[in-house]
Design a protein around this motif. Structure first.
Motif, PDB file in Angstrom:
ATOM      1  N   LEU A   1      15.292  -1.187   0.647  1.00 13.54           N
ATOM      2  CA  LEU A   1      14.630  -2.470   0.433  1.00 13.54           C
ATOM      3  C   LEU A   1      15.307  -3.586   1.220  1.00 13.54           C
ATOM      4  O   LEU A   1      14.671  -4.562   1.603  1.00 13.54           O
ATOM      5  CB  LEU A   1      14.621  -2.824  -1.059  1.00 13.54           C
TER       6      LEU A   1
ATOM      7  N   THR B   1       5.508   0.395  -9.893  1.00 12.40           N
ATOM      8  CA  THR B   1       6.374  -0.612  -9.275  1.00 12.40           C
ATOM      9  C   THR B   1       6.402  -0.462  -7.762  1.00 12.40           C
ATOM     10  O   THR B   1       6.342  -1.448  -7.012  1.00 12.40           O
ATOM     11  CB  THR B   1       7.799  -0.499  -9.835  1.00 12.40           C
TER      12      THR B   1
ATOM     13  N   LEU C   1       5.208  -3.119  -4.915  1.00 15.44           N
ATOM     14  CA  LEU C   1       6.101  -3.507  -3.829  1.00 15.44           C
ATOM     15  C   LEU C   1       5.423  -3.333  -2.483  1.00 15.44           C
ATOM     16  O   LEU C   1       5.498  -4.213  -1.605  1.00 15.44           O
ATOM     17  CB  LEU C   1       7.373  -2.658  -3.892  1.00 15.44           C
TER      18      LEU C   1
ATOM     19  N   ASN D   1       2.950  -6.057  -1.769  1.00 13.75           N
ATOM     20  CA  ASN D   1       3.610  -7.315  -1.407  1.00 13.75           C
ATOM     21  C   ASN D   1       4.128  -7.304   0.026  1.00 13.75           C
ATOM     22  O   ASN D   1       4.218  -8.347   0.678  1.00 13.75           O
ATOM     23  CB  ASN D   1       4.759  -7.598  -2.369  1.00 13.75           C
TER      24      ASN D   1
END
Length: 592
Positions: free
Chosen positions: A498, A531, A535, A538
């Motif tokens: 990430l 989740t 992510l 986004n």
């Protein structure tokens, strides 16, 4: 001036042996002594005297100079006859240079004063006393002195190794641990006591070390060492074998009360406790191999067995494994495969199977993942888990990757000509990703097959990026400029992707099947998948879910907004012929 006479020193048959003269020289005999002699003198008087005594020499030097010094330092000679007429200054210089404690050269000064022995001369013999028996005794004593030096050197080396510490962790280093292991085996054999060796390797430490810095990694290693020392039972020994590899030696009474597997299980739990360093918590685990001492074992074989069990545990993803002969058989099998792999690549024994990738909103086949197989002539069809690690460890991963890329690109081009516009995904090793010429190789293969770059997708793992972020970033940027798609495979199982994903030209993430397989029954897995999908939205990334094996999972993923699915529910990986048939007959391919 000098001349070489390449003969070993030989004694005439009329020599009287020291045994005959003194009766107590011992077991050494002249015939067994490895003698190679040299003469140094301004003329040739001493040389002729030795010849008259039946002593043949390998070299004759008329002066002591830099060339002579080099020859004497070569290790070819172990006995030098030096005439005092060479000059006191030159002889002293020679003795200082060649009679130190580690020298193999014994120097005999003929006609020289006895005080030269204080400077290192093995003997000072008057010309009239240069007899067979005197030289014979000198040779034997010199050889014994050399053996004594060697024994003392080994003894001091062992003593030093016994107390040697690893500078980072202050544990016994590898050499010291090996000496202790050898001594423990000897003692335990005498006392009939059990001995077990546990080797352990920290999981994913390299990625952690690279992502958080070597200073952070060093603190982790020191903390692991402290935990091992606190955990270790009484009379056991902890050592650091190298990098993130440690060892725990167990023996004696404690091992009789508690089994080595129980100790390994407790140690595994201890090492999994959070590490609080620099105000941050880090999770870590270790994989272990256990070997029990058997009567025929040596320190080397016991360590080999423990490491073999460790590798088996890693391969089978277990916390620890106990060595059995099966492990040795498996390792020999792996070694043979590694040796046969280059020939397999060259002789076209490799095959590609393809697994379809389905776009979920309209059930359209949009691509395939190319998965390599090895059609071994004796062992049948081998799956990549059995030989990809071998390719990476033996230096064959580049040739293997090039073969897979070439075959996949050519097949994609053939499908395109047949009217099937399919993207082709290829898995790329971290070792290849760090090769700066890799983009050039890919570009050349695309041009040769005239396959559109946007249809080629390269799948890389998070750990491949983390292991060398700078080089990986450069290679990925160049691949992106060619028009290729980049996908992060096994997403969610790594450490810090990430932190880099927004900086890299990534087009897609593939959610690891370990989360998808049980998302219907394990709520935590469903939360992770949800989740990761959020992510990806986004970050404006496409998402592929691996491991879709039933209808329920398909609809659950579709409801969460997943883009593409891959798994046994639609199709297993199949060969080209089976896939082309599937494209014609499968309901999943009906909309094409």
């Amino acid at each position: 001036m000098f001349s070489f006479k390449p003969n070993s020193l030989k004694l005439s048959r009329n020599w009287t042996s020291p045994e005959e003269q003194t009766g107590d020289v011992g077991e050494d005999s002249l015939d067994s002594l490895p003698v190679n002699a040299v003469v140094l003198e301004p003329g040739d008087t001493l040389h002729h005297m030795l010849q008259d005594l039946g002593i043949k020499t390998s070299a004759h030097f008329n002066e002591y100079n830099s060339h002579t010094n080099t020859e004497l330092s070569s290790g070819r000679y172990n006995l030098a006859f030096v005439c005092f007429s060479l000059g006191r200054e030159q002889i002293s210089k020679l003795l200082r240079a060649h009679t130190h404690s580690h020298s193999l050269l014994s120097v005999v000064v003929v006609n020289g004063p006895s005080e030269l022995m204080f400077e290192g001369a093995a003997d000072c013999i008057p010309e009239g006393e240069l007899t067979n028996s005197r030289v014979n005794t000198l040779l034997i004593n010199s050889e014994r002195f050399r053996k004594l030096q060697q024994t003392a050197g080994t003894l001091f080396s062992d003593i030093g190794a016994l107390h040697a510490k690893d500078s980072l962790t202050q544990l016994a280093n590898r050499q010291s641990f090996s000496v202790h292991l050898n001594e423990t085996i000897k003692t335990s054999m005498s006392n009939n006591e059990p001995v077990s060796l546990i080797t352990l390797d920290l999981d994913s430490f390299k990625g952690l070390n690279e992502s958080k810095g070597h200073g952070f990694g060093d603190q982790i290693l020191r903390t692991v060492a402290d935990r091992l020392k606190q955990f270790a039972p009484e009379n056991s020994l902890v050592g650091r074998l190298g990098d993130d590899e440690f060892a725990l030696l167990l023996h004696g009474e404690h091992l009789s009360r508690v089994s080595d597997t129980t100790i390994a299980a407790r140690l595994s739990h201890e090492l999994r406790q959070p590490y609080f360093i620099d105000d941050q918590s880090t999770a870590l685990s270790a994989t272990m191999g256990i070997a029990k001492f058997e009567p025929h074992d040596t320190a080397e074989t016991l360590l080999h067995k423990a490491v073999s069990a460790l590798y088996t545990a890693k391969r089978e993803k277990n916390r620890f494994m106990v060595y059995t002969k099966r492990e040795d058989t498996e390792r020999r099998h792996q070694l043979r495969l590694a040796q046969e792999l280059p020939n397999a690549i060259e002789n076209n024994q490799l095959r590609l199977h393809y697994q379809p990738m389905i776009r979920m909103h309209d059930s359209t086949v949009v691509g395939v993942e190319a998965l390599v197989r090895w059609q071994h002539p004796e062992k049948g069809l081998l799956f990549p888990d059995s030989f990809i690690p071998l390719a990476e460890g033996s230096g064959n991963v580049e040739s293997l990757t090039r073969w897979v890329l070439d075959a996949a690109i050519r097949q994609g081009s053939n499908w395109l000509k047949q009217g099937h516009r399919l993207s082709v995904s290829v898995n790329i090793s971290a070792l290849i990703l760090h090769n700066p010429v890799f983009p050039d190789i890919v570009n050349r293969l695309l041009e040769q097959s005239q396959y559109p770059a946007e249809l080629l997708k390269l799948e890389i793992t998070e750990s491949a990026i983390i292991s060398d972020v700078v080089r990986a970033s450069d290679v990925l940027m160049r691949l992106h400029e060619l028009g290729l798609k980049i996908s992060i495979d096994d997403f969610g199982t790594g450490y810090t992707s990430l932190a880099y994903i927004r900086k890299l030209p990534v087009d897609e993430i593939k959610i690891d099947k370990s989360f998808v397989l049980n998302m219907n029954s394990i709520s935590d897995d469903a939360v992770i998948v949800r989740t990761l999908l959020e992510l990806a939205r986004n970050l404006d990334l496409a998402v592929v879910a691996e491991g879709v094996e039933d209808r329920e999972t398909w609809y659950m993923l579709a409801g969460l907004g997943c883009h593409v699915a891959q798994g046994y529910y639609m199709s297993r990986p199949v060969d080209v012929e089976a896939l082309e048939n599937w494209l014609q007959t499968s309901p999943w391919a009906g909309s094409r």
